[in-house]
Design a protein around this motif. Structure first.
Motif, PDB file in Angstrom:
ATOM      1  N   PHE A  80       0.833  -1.201   0.000  1.00 20.93           N
ATOM      2  CA  PHE A  80       0.000   0.000   0.000  1.00 20.93           C
ATOM      3  C   PHE A  80       0.872   1.257   0.000  1.00 20.93           C
ATOM      4  O   PHE A  80       0.527   2.265  -0.627  1.00 20.93           O
ATOM      5  N   THR A  84       0.873   4.100  -2.936  1.00 23.72           N
ATOM      6  CA  THR A  84       0.753   5.534  -2.661  1.00 23.72           C
ATOM      7  C   THR A  84       1.896   6.296  -3.320  1.00 23.72           C
ATOM      8  O   THR A  84       1.698   7.380  -3.883  1.00 23.72           O
ATOM      9  N   GLY A 119      -7.525  -1.502  -3.296  1.00 19.32           N
ATOM     10  CA  GLY A 119      -7.779  -1.079  -1.914  1.00 19.32           C
ATOM     11  C   GLY A 119      -9.140  -0.493  -1.642  1.00 19.32           C
ATOM     12  O   GLY A 119      -9.420  -0.079  -0.511  1.00 19.32           O
ATOM     13  N   PHE A 123      -9.221   3.973  -0.303  1.00 25.71           N
ATOM     14  CA  PHE A 123      -7.793   3.991  -0.621  1.00 25.71           C
ATOM     15  C   PHE A 123      -7.554   4.712  -1.943  1.00 25.71           C
ATOM     16  O   PHE A 123      -6.575   5.452  -2.097  1.00 25.71           O
TER      17      PHE A 123
END
Length: 351
Positions: A80, A84, A119, A123
């Motif tokens: 994750f 990002t 996600g 997300f």
């Protein structure tokens, strides 16, 4: 058995998770780099930007994969973080391209779409915010340069990304959904079946017995409930150990399955106690099947240790005096108790 299968699937998914993301990241960033490179070429970009593009498009996918592999305890969190970072770099390249319309929209949409798939919407919104923040900061550093016009060569450079990456996401999404269905099926099976033997667990078997009793009460069609106990099972555990005892249970379950008809429902009622619901059966027919199982067990060498066991069996047909499945179980259990009192290794029919 079922627990081992669930553990194996979980381990397999963890080992393949980073590799799946590595392939998608390498493909997406590689195709995206072609779009960005076409714009940078038109803008006569500096060597520093070209170097950064090469690192982001060609080197970063390998580094991201390495981060996930090294994060053994929390690979999902590491991934994750990687996602990002991908979104933030997408914002940087949108600003570096001075908001060239087609490649900018393409990067923003593709980099947000895969985040939502992986996600969820929350997300996706978070990574989109990281993309916007990086884009705004980078654009400010370049004096908010804004040239949205897309040339024909840049359109051609964007076509591979536009055509290939969505198809790759579709294939990956289908693969993930298939694995999710497999895991769902396994979890449902674990909720219904005993993990060690593969037979129905106590709750599900009692439910099957309840349905059969209701059918008898509604239609009068015959049925037999069978309770089976492995004789002196406590002595086996005490004398040979619980590992051997577990092996005896598993071996017996396999023997019992071979004696079941397609219409019969076998279950593990307790530790060393098993049950069978036999629909459309009279006790005279059931006792023949029970005797066949008793003989097979008596002749079988358990767990490869030359260990021989016997079983006691109680049978019960429903009748007017049986009002509930508990009554039916008690009737068969009483017959099983009498079989044990007679010296075990025999069959008794309840009344």
């Amino acid at each position: 058995m079922l627990i081992d299968a669930a553990r194996d699937i979980a381990e397999l998914n963890r080992s393949r998770y980073g590799l799946r993301m590595y392939r998608m990241r390498a493909l997406g960033l590689g195709l995206g780099a072609i779009c960005v490179a076409a714009v940078l070429y038109e803008h006569t970009a500096s060597p520093a930007l070209w170097t950064l593009l090469a690192i982001n498009g060609l080197v970063w996918p390998h580094l991201a994969y390495l981060r996930v592999r090294l994060a053994k305890d929390e690979p999902l969190q590491a991934e994750f973080q990687n996602l990002t970072f991908d979104a933030a770099m997408g914002g940087f390249w949108i600003a570096a391209m001075q908001f060239d319309a087609l490649p900018s929209v393409l990067l923003a949409v593709m980099l947000t779409m895969d985040k939502v798939i992986i996600g969820g919407a929350r997300f996706g919104a978070r990574t989109l915010a990281a993309m916007a923040a990086t884009c705004l900061a980078s654009s400010a550093a370049w004096g908010f340069a804004f040239e949205p016009h897309t040339s024909y060569p840049v359109v051609l450079a964007c076509l591979p990304f536009l055509a290939i990456y969505p198809m790759a996401i579709g294939v990956a999404t289908h693969s993930l959904s298939r694995k999710a269905r497999q895991q769902k099926d396994l979890l449902e099976k674990m909720a219904r079946f005993d993990a060690a033997t593969g037979l129905m667990n106590r709750q599900q078997w009692l439910y099957a017995a309840t349905l059969e009793l209701k059918r008898y009460q509604r239609t009068g069609r015959p049925a037999v409930l069978v309770l089976i106990d492995i004789d002196r099972f406590k002595d086996i555990n005490d004398g040979y150990g619980h590992t051997i005892g577990d092996g005896v249970v598993e071996d017996f379950a396999r023997l019992m399955k071979t004696c079941l008809r397609d219409t019969d429902t076998g279950g593990r009622y307790g530790g060393d106690e098993f049950g069978i619901v036999m629909p459309d059966t009279r006790w005279e027919e059931a006792i023949v099947a029970a005797e066949r199982l008793r003989r097979q067990v008596s002749a079988f060498s358990f767990t490869g240790e030359g260990l021989h066991c016997t079983i006691s069996i109680g049978l019960s047909e429903p009748h007017a005096g049986i009002a509930s499945v508990s009554d039916w179980i008690n009737s068969a259990d009483g017959a099983l108790y009498r079989a044990k009192a007679k010296g075990r290794d025999c069959i008794v029919v309840g009344c």
